[in-house]
Design an enzyme around this catalytic site. Structure first.
Site, PDB file in Angstrom:
ATOM      1  N   SER A   1       0.768  -1.155  -0.043  1.00  0.00           N
ATOM      2  CA  SER A   1       0.020  -0.200   0.054  1.00  0.00           C
ATOM      3  C   SER A   1       0.826   1.331  -0.097  1.00  0.00           C
ATOM      4  O   SER A   1       1.694   1.384  -1.020  1.00  0.00           O
ATOM      5  CB  SER A   1      -0.976  -0.061   1.152  1.00  0.00           C
ATOM      6  OG  SER A   1      -1.985   0.866   0.926  1.00  0.00           O
TER       7      SER A   1
ATOM      8  N   ASP B   1      -5.662  -3.081  -2.809  1.00  0.00           N
ATOM      9  CA  ASP B   1      -4.597  -2.844  -1.728  1.00  0.00           C
ATOM     10  C   ASP B   1      -3.989  -4.182  -1.096  1.00  0.00           C
ATOM     11  O   ASP B   1      -4.656  -4.978  -0.835  1.00  0.00           O
ATOM     12  CB  ASP B   1      -5.601  -2.098  -0.729  1.00  0.00           C
ATOM     13  CG  ASP B   1      -4.456  -1.424   0.276  1.00  0.00           C
ATOM     14  OD1 ASP B   1      -3.793  -2.004   1.179  1.00  0.00           O
ATOM     15  OD2 ASP B   1      -4.471  -0.179   0.346  1.00  0.00           O
TER      16      ASP B   1
END
Length: 262
Positions: free
Chosen positions: A44, A156
């Site tokens: 991320s 993500d």
């Protein structure tokens, strides 16, 4: 601890949204102590910071990048994709920092983890095109739309792996970790709404899942003060950076006081 100058050092950077700006503070403190890393693994926002660091972008320029890159931009909003914001609209912003769009053009070896939504698996990227895996790794649902890579939708990396230490195991001699998905004891009033309850339980699940991996690191940075900063609170960028720097400096100074030789 022996000197790190003769060791191959790896760096793990967790996800955590705006709290990830603490990673920049950690990098600054490591530079001041002349600690260099050769291999980076990120999830991320940790993937984004890791890529910029692997591309030898100075910390201050990284901070400027995150301050100037809009989290929400009106003409990036989409009704054609799942998610509120079309993640792929950020491609050109990233191209300015990664004009070659290739892992092989980076100065350090980088591993990026993203979640394959269709297969339900985590997947690591460390070769080929760079920007789309970076965008995918940071595409936090339901705010940001998934990114399509090889006909699969990715989101993500923190969904499946928020502290991606795996690519470093057995490949480096010393592992440094920076974890910004922290939890600390809170008062009862901090869990007084459904949203606060959801945020707290999610944070605890992420924390528990990654705890053993975090303990595997030879050196770890975990500034608990970051819990006061919202994951998508862009106003917290500078504050998170300072928290990360102050914490890392204290940890490194303590190690040196105990006889460590960086």
């Amino acid at each position: 601890m022996n000197s790190l100058k003769d060791k191959k050092v790896g760096l793990v950077l967790s996800g955590g949204g705006v709290r990830g700006m603490a990673h920049l503070g950690v990098l600054r403190a490591l530079e001041e102590h002349q600690v260099t890393t050769e291999v980076i693994s990120g999830s991320s926002v940790g993937a984004l910071v890791g890529a910029l660091h692997a591309n030898s972008v100075p910390v201050q320029d990284m901070l400027t990048f995150f301050k100037e890159t809009p989290l929400f931009k009106y003409n990036f909003i989409t009704i054609l994709k799942p998610g509120l914001v079309d993640t792929e609209r950020y491609f050109d912003l990233f191209r300015a920092y990664f004009p070659e769009d290739s892992f092989s053009e980076l100065d350090k070896h980088l591993h990026v983890v993203a979640t394959n939504l269709q297969k339900g698996t985590e997947e690591f990227f460390d070769e080929g095109e760079l920007i789309r895996p970076l965008l995918a790794s940071a595409a936090l649902p339901p705010v940001f739309s998934p990114v399509e890579i090889d006909n699969c939708l990715y989101a993500d990396g923190g969904i499946m792996n928020n502290f991606p230490i795996e690519p470093l195991i057995g490949k480096v001699e010393y592992i440094i970790g920076s974890n910004v998905s922290v939890v600390k004891e809170v008062e009862k009033k901090s869990i007084s709404s459904s949203l606060q309850l959801a945020n707290r339980t999610t944070a605890l699940m992420i924390y528990a899942i990654n705890r053993q991996k975090i303990r595997t690191c030879d050196l770890i940075f975990e500034p608990l003060e970051l819990e006061r900063i919202g994951v998508l609170d862009k106003k917290g960028i500078e504050k998170a950076y300072i928290i990360g720097y102050d914490h890392a400096r204290k940890v490194l100074d303590r190690y040196e006081a105990n006889g460590a030789n960086f």
